[in-house]
Design a protein around this motif. Structure first.
Motif, PDB file in Angstrom:
ATOM      1  N   ASP A  46      -5.545   2.017  -2.099  1.00 35.19           N
ATOM      2  CA  ASP A  46      -6.486   2.983  -2.731  1.00 35.19           C
ATOM      3  C   ASP A  46      -7.420   2.029  -3.610  1.00 35.19           C
ATOM      4  O   ASP A  46      -6.757   1.839  -4.852  1.00 35.19           O
ATOM      5  N   ALA A  47      -8.450   1.668  -3.161  1.00 36.98           N
ATOM      6  CA  ALA A  47      -9.232   0.720  -3.769  1.00 36.98           C
ATOM      7  C   ALA A  47     -10.656   1.264  -4.684  1.00 36.98           C
ATOM      8  O   ALA A  47     -11.283   1.992  -4.122  1.00 36.98           O
ATOM      9  N   HIS A  48     -10.799   0.959  -5.722  1.00 34.38           N
ATOM     10  CA  HIS A  48     -12.051   1.352  -6.613  1.00 34.38           C
ATOM     11  C   HIS A  48     -12.756   0.094  -6.908  1.00 34.38           C
ATOM     12  O   HIS A  48     -12.092  -0.904  -7.573  1.00 34.38           O
ATOM     13  N   LEU A  49     -13.918  -0.183  -6.989  1.00 30.72           N
ATOM     14  CA  LEU A  49     -14.811  -1.104  -7.343  1.00 30.72           C
ATOM     15  C   LEU A  49     -15.724  -1.061  -8.369  1.00 30.72           C
ATOM     16  O   LEU A  49     -16.301   0.351  -8.597  1.00 30.72           O
ATOM     17  N   VAL A  50     -15.770  -1.756  -9.387  1.00 33.19           N
ATOM     18  CA  VAL A  50     -16.889  -1.850 -10.413  1.00 33.19           C
ATOM     19  C   VAL A  50     -17.723  -3.000 -10.486  1.00 33.19           C
ATOM     20  O   VAL A  50     -17.079  -4.075 -10.204  1.00 33.19           O
ATOM     21  N   ASP A  51     -18.810  -3.001 -10.556  1.00 37.71           N
ATOM     22  CA  ASP A  51     -20.044  -4.150 -10.624  1.00 37.71           C
ATOM     23  C   ASP A  51     -20.888  -3.916 -11.546  1.00 37.71           C
ATOM     24  O   ASP A  51     -21.427  -2.817 -11.785  1.00 37.71           O
TER      25      ASP A  51
ATOM     26  N   PRO B   4       0.741  -1.154  -0.049  1.00 41.87           N
ATOM     27  CA  PRO B   4       0.046   0.082   0.217  1.00 41.87           C
ATOM     28  C   PRO B   4       0.795   1.370   0.198  1.00 41.87           C
ATOM     29  O   PRO B   4       1.955   1.099   0.525  1.00 41.87           O
ATOM     30  N   PRO B   5       0.355   2.291  -0.360  1.00 35.94           N
ATOM     31  CA  PRO B   5      -0.867   2.683  -0.975  1.00 35.94           C
ATOM     32  C   PRO B   5      -1.245   2.235  -2.438  1.00 35.94           C
ATOM     33  O   PRO B   5      -1.891   3.153  -3.350  1.00 35.94           O
ATOM     34  N   ALA B   6      -0.774   1.260  -3.178  1.00 38.22           N
ATOM     35  CA  ALA B   6      -0.990   0.887  -4.269  1.00 38.22           C
ATOM     36  C   ALA B   6      -2.440   1.111  -4.911  1.00 38.22           C
ATOM     37  O   ALA B   6      -3.234   1.032  -3.925  1.00 38.22           O
ATOM     38  N   GLN B   7      -2.801   1.667  -6.120  1.00 35.22           N
ATOM     39  CA  GLN B   7      -4.145   1.656  -6.509  1.00 35.22           C
ATOM     40  C   GLN B   7      -4.564   0.374  -7.353  1.00 35.22           C
ATOM     41  O   GLN B   7      -3.959  -0.029  -8.127  1.00 35.22           O
ATOM     42  N   ILE B   8      -5.925  -0.182  -6.645  1.00 38.53           N
ATOM     43  CA  ILE B   8      -6.303  -1.645  -7.077  1.00 38.53           C
ATOM     44  C   ILE B   8      -7.589  -1.391  -7.682  1.00 38.53           C
ATOM     45  O   ILE B   8      -8.622  -0.606  -6.954  1.00 38.53           O
ATOM     46  N   LEU B   9      -7.754  -1.783  -8.655  1.00 33.41           N
ATOM     47  CA  LEU B   9      -9.105  -1.750  -9.391  1.00 33.41           C
ATOM     48  C   LEU B   9      -9.926  -3.299  -9.137  1.00 33.41           C
ATOM     49  O   LEU B   9      -9.438  -4.288  -9.616  1.00 33.41           O
TER      50      LEU B   9
ATOM     51  N   GLN C 212     -24.573  -1.756  -2.270  1.00 34.42           N
ATOM     52  CA  GLN C 212     -24.075  -2.326  -0.868  1.00 34.42           C
ATOM     53  C   GLN C 212     -22.763  -2.122  -0.888  1.00 34.42           C
ATOM     54  O   GLN C 212     -22.431  -1.674   0.239  1.00 34.42           O
ATOM     55  N   ALA C 213     -21.966  -2.107  -1.648  1.00 35.04           N
ATOM     56  CA  ALA C 213     -20.643  -1.527  -1.891  1.00 35.04           C
ATOM     57  C   ALA C 213     -20.426  -0.021  -1.200  1.00 35.04           C
ATOM     58  O   ALA C 213     -19.609   0.135  -0.287  1.00 35.04           O
ATOM     59  N   THR C 214     -21.107   0.757  -1.818  1.00 32.55           N
ATOM     60  CA  THR C 214     -21.115   2.206  -1.339  1.00 32.55           C
ATOM     61  C   THR C 214     -21.339   2.360   0.048  1.00 32.55           C
ATOM     62  O   THR C 214     -20.789   3.178   0.753  1.00 32.55           O
ATOM     63  N   ALA C 215     -22.495   1.607   0.518  1.00 34.50           N
ATOM     64  CA  ALA C 215     -22.863   1.380   1.953  1.00 34.50           C
ATOM     65  C   ALA C 215     -21.770   1.017   2.961  1.00 34.50           C
ATOM     66  O   ALA C 215     -21.535   1.611   3.929  1.00 34.50           O
ATOM     67  N   ARG C 216     -21.019  -0.021   2.488  1.00 30.75           N
ATOM     68  CA  ARG C 216     -20.181  -0.635   3.179  1.00 30.75           C
ATOM     69  C   ARG C 216     -18.837   0.514   3.367  1.00 30.75           C
ATOM     70  O   ARG C 216     -18.215   0.734   4.507  1.00 30.75           O
ATOM     71  N   ALA C 217     -18.549   1.083   2.098  1.00 23.51           N
ATOM     72  CA  ALA C 217     -17.591   2.127   2.163  1.00 23.51           C
ATOM     73  C   ALA C 217     -17.686   3.147   2.983  1.00 23.51           C
ATOM     74  O   ALA C 217     -17.016   3.799   3.546  1.00 23.51           O
ATOM     75  N   ALA C 218     -18.987   3.608   3.064  1.00 26.56           N
ATOM     76  CA  ALA C 218     -19.408   4.795   3.904  1.00 26.56           C
ATOM     77  C   ALA C 218     -19.086   4.585   5.509  1.00 26.56           C
ATOM     78  O   ALA C 218     -19.187   5.425   6.217  1.00 26.56           O
ATOM     79  N   SER C 219     -19.599   3.225   5.858  1.00 27.30           N
ATOM     80  CA  SER C 219     -19.476   2.869   7.150  1.00 27.30           C
ATOM     81  C   SER C 219     -18.249   2.407   7.751  1.00 27.30           C
ATOM     82  O   SER C 219     -18.079   1.825   8.885  1.00 27.30           O
ATOM     83  N   GLY C 220     -17.198   2.017   6.840  1.00 23.11           N
ATOM     84  CA  GLY C 220     -15.976   1.253   7.235  1.00 23.11           C
ATOM     85  C   GLY C 220     -14.873   1.905   6.411  1.00 23.11           C
ATOM     86  O   GLY C 220     -14.888   2.873   5.964  1.00 23.11           O
ATOM     87  N   PRO C 221     -13.855   0.959   6.262  1.00 26.32           N
ATOM     88  CA  PRO C 221     -12.816   1.451   5.474  1.00 26.32           C
ATOM     89  C   PRO C 221     -13.054   2.094   4.162  1.00 26.32           C
ATOM     90  O   PRO C 221     -13.923   1.491   3.555  1.00 26.32           O
ATOM     91  N   ARG C 222     -12.644   3.145   3.728  1.00 24.69           N
ATOM     92  CA  ARG C 222     -13.234   3.774   2.629  1.00 24.69           C
ATOM     93  C   ARG C 222     -12.590   3.415   1.210  1.00 24.69           C
ATOM     94  O   ARG C 222     -11.315   3.195   1.050  1.00 24.69           O
ATOM     95  N   PHE C 223     -13.508   3.085   0.407  1.00 23.81           N
ATOM     96  CA  PHE C 223     -13.379   2.769  -1.033  1.00 23.81           C
ATOM     97  C   PHE C 223     -14.269   3.659  -1.941  1.00 23.81           C
ATOM     98  O   PHE C 223     -15.152   3.896  -1.386  1.00 23.81           O
ATOM     99  N   THR C 224     -14.103   3.437  -3.308  1.00 23.57           N
ATOM    100  CA  THR C 224     -15.079   3.974  -4.027  1.00 23.57           C
ATOM    101  C   THR C 224     -15.614   2.810  -5.003  1.00 23.57           C
ATOM    102  O   THR C 224     -14.922   1.782  -5.307  1.00 23.57           O
ATOM    103  N   ALA C 225     -16.763   3.038  -5.548  1.00 27.59           N
ATOM    104  CA  ALA C 225     -17.468   2.030  -6.202  1.00 27.59           C
ATOM    105  C   ALA C 225     -18.404   2.639  -7.303  1.00 27.59           C
ATOM    106  O   ALA C 225     -19.101   3.942  -7.389  1.00 27.59           O
ATOM    107  N   GLU C 226     -18.465   2.093  -8.540  1.00 31.70           N
ATOM    108  CA  GLU C 226     -19.422   2.449  -9.679  1.00 31.70           C
ATOM    109  C   GLU C 226     -19.991   1.327 -10.440  1.00 31.70           C
ATOM    110  O   GLU C 226     -19.139   0.254 -10.496  1.00 31.70           O
TER     111      GLU C 226
END
Length: 265
Positions: A66-71, A42-47, A79-93
């Motif tokens: 630095d994690a970004h999720l795509v689904d 870390p802090p490598a950028q992971i997709l 669900q991923a956005t809610a998880r990121a808001a309440s725990g370790p922060r990552f982004t999702a789209e």
């Protein structure tokens, strides 16, 4: 996306799977172990492509990545956005593994932990791998998970589902072509998918222009003993066996999942 696959995941069954479901807990523990072995620090950028409700992205973010999720499933992104808001922060789209919105060479590593399961055509699977290659930096890693060709056969042995003629018909199709079709109303028998032979995954990675570093059997044969996972000694033995045979070509197919580690030259 195949409407049957979308309907299956809209049931919400993926959210608890990796932490509550049978052999999936072995899958989760071993996949994290293998990722940690190969990922840059870390802090490598992971997709995280096909990252579902965000279990892996949350784990990565907690480790400082630095994690970004795509689904492709709207419920999963919610669900991923809610998880990121309440725990370790990552982004999702919302997005498709075959057409990733990221710029070329944007990430240090790309995870494909689910997309190859549900792309029935080899052309689409190679396209998803090619997109992962496009968005990862030169020298960067691509991790691709696949379901074993023999997964439903062995699961049917474990659960006694092989006594059901409908299930046996599904398994027959799996073994013949890798194409998993479930015409029943039983979601526990999964949904439309492609089950790989290890050699097929190797060929697809090569066709995408990636260089294979390693192919692992994730769970090893111990996933057939998933009910013992809660016992500390049994859990260590399941992991010990999985590690001992993880690259043995004559045993890899017994794992429920494979994990291929490749890089962009």
């Amino acid at each position: 996306m195949d409407p049957e696959v979308l309907a299956h995941y809209t049931l919400g069954i993926e959210e608890p799977r990796l932490t509550e479901g049978g052999s999936s807990r072995i899958e989760f523990a071993r996949t994290k172990e293998l990722l940690a072995r190969h990922l840059p620090g870390p802090p490598a950028q992971i997709l995280d492509v096909g990252g579902g409700p965000g279990r892996y992205s949350s784990w990565l973010a907690d480790r400082g990545y630095d994690a970004h999720l795509v689904d492709v499933v709207p419920l999963h992104v919610e669900q991923a956005t809610a998880r990121a808001a309440s725990g370790p922060r990552f982004t999702a789209e919302l997005g498709d593994a075959r057409n990733i919105s990221a710029a070329d060479e944007r990430y240090d590593a790309v995870l494909l932990m689910g997309p190859l399961y549900h792309l029935s055509e080899q052309e689409d699977r190679v396209q998803a791998l090619s997109e992962a290659r496009r968005v990862v930096r030169v020298g960067g890693l691509v991790f691709a998970a696949a379901i074993s060709r023999f997964g439903s056969l062995l699961d049917g042995l474990k659960t006694a589902a092989l006594t059901n003629p409908d299930f046996r018909a599904i398994v027959k199709g799996d073994l013949a072509s890798g194409q998993h079709d479930n015409p029943t109303e039983r979601p526990e028998w999964f949904t439309t998918a492609f089950f790989h032979h290890p050699d097929e995954l190797r060929e697809e990675i090569q066709a995408a222009g990636l260089s294979l570093e390693a192919m692992y059997g994730v769970e090893g044969p111990g996933w057939l003993l998933w009910e013992r996972w809660d016992d500390e000694q049994d859990r260590e033995n399941i992991l010990r066996v999985a590690r001992a045979v993880e690259t043995e070509t004559t045993v890899i197919g017994v794992s429920l999942h494979f994990l291929a580690v490749s890089h962009r030259q």
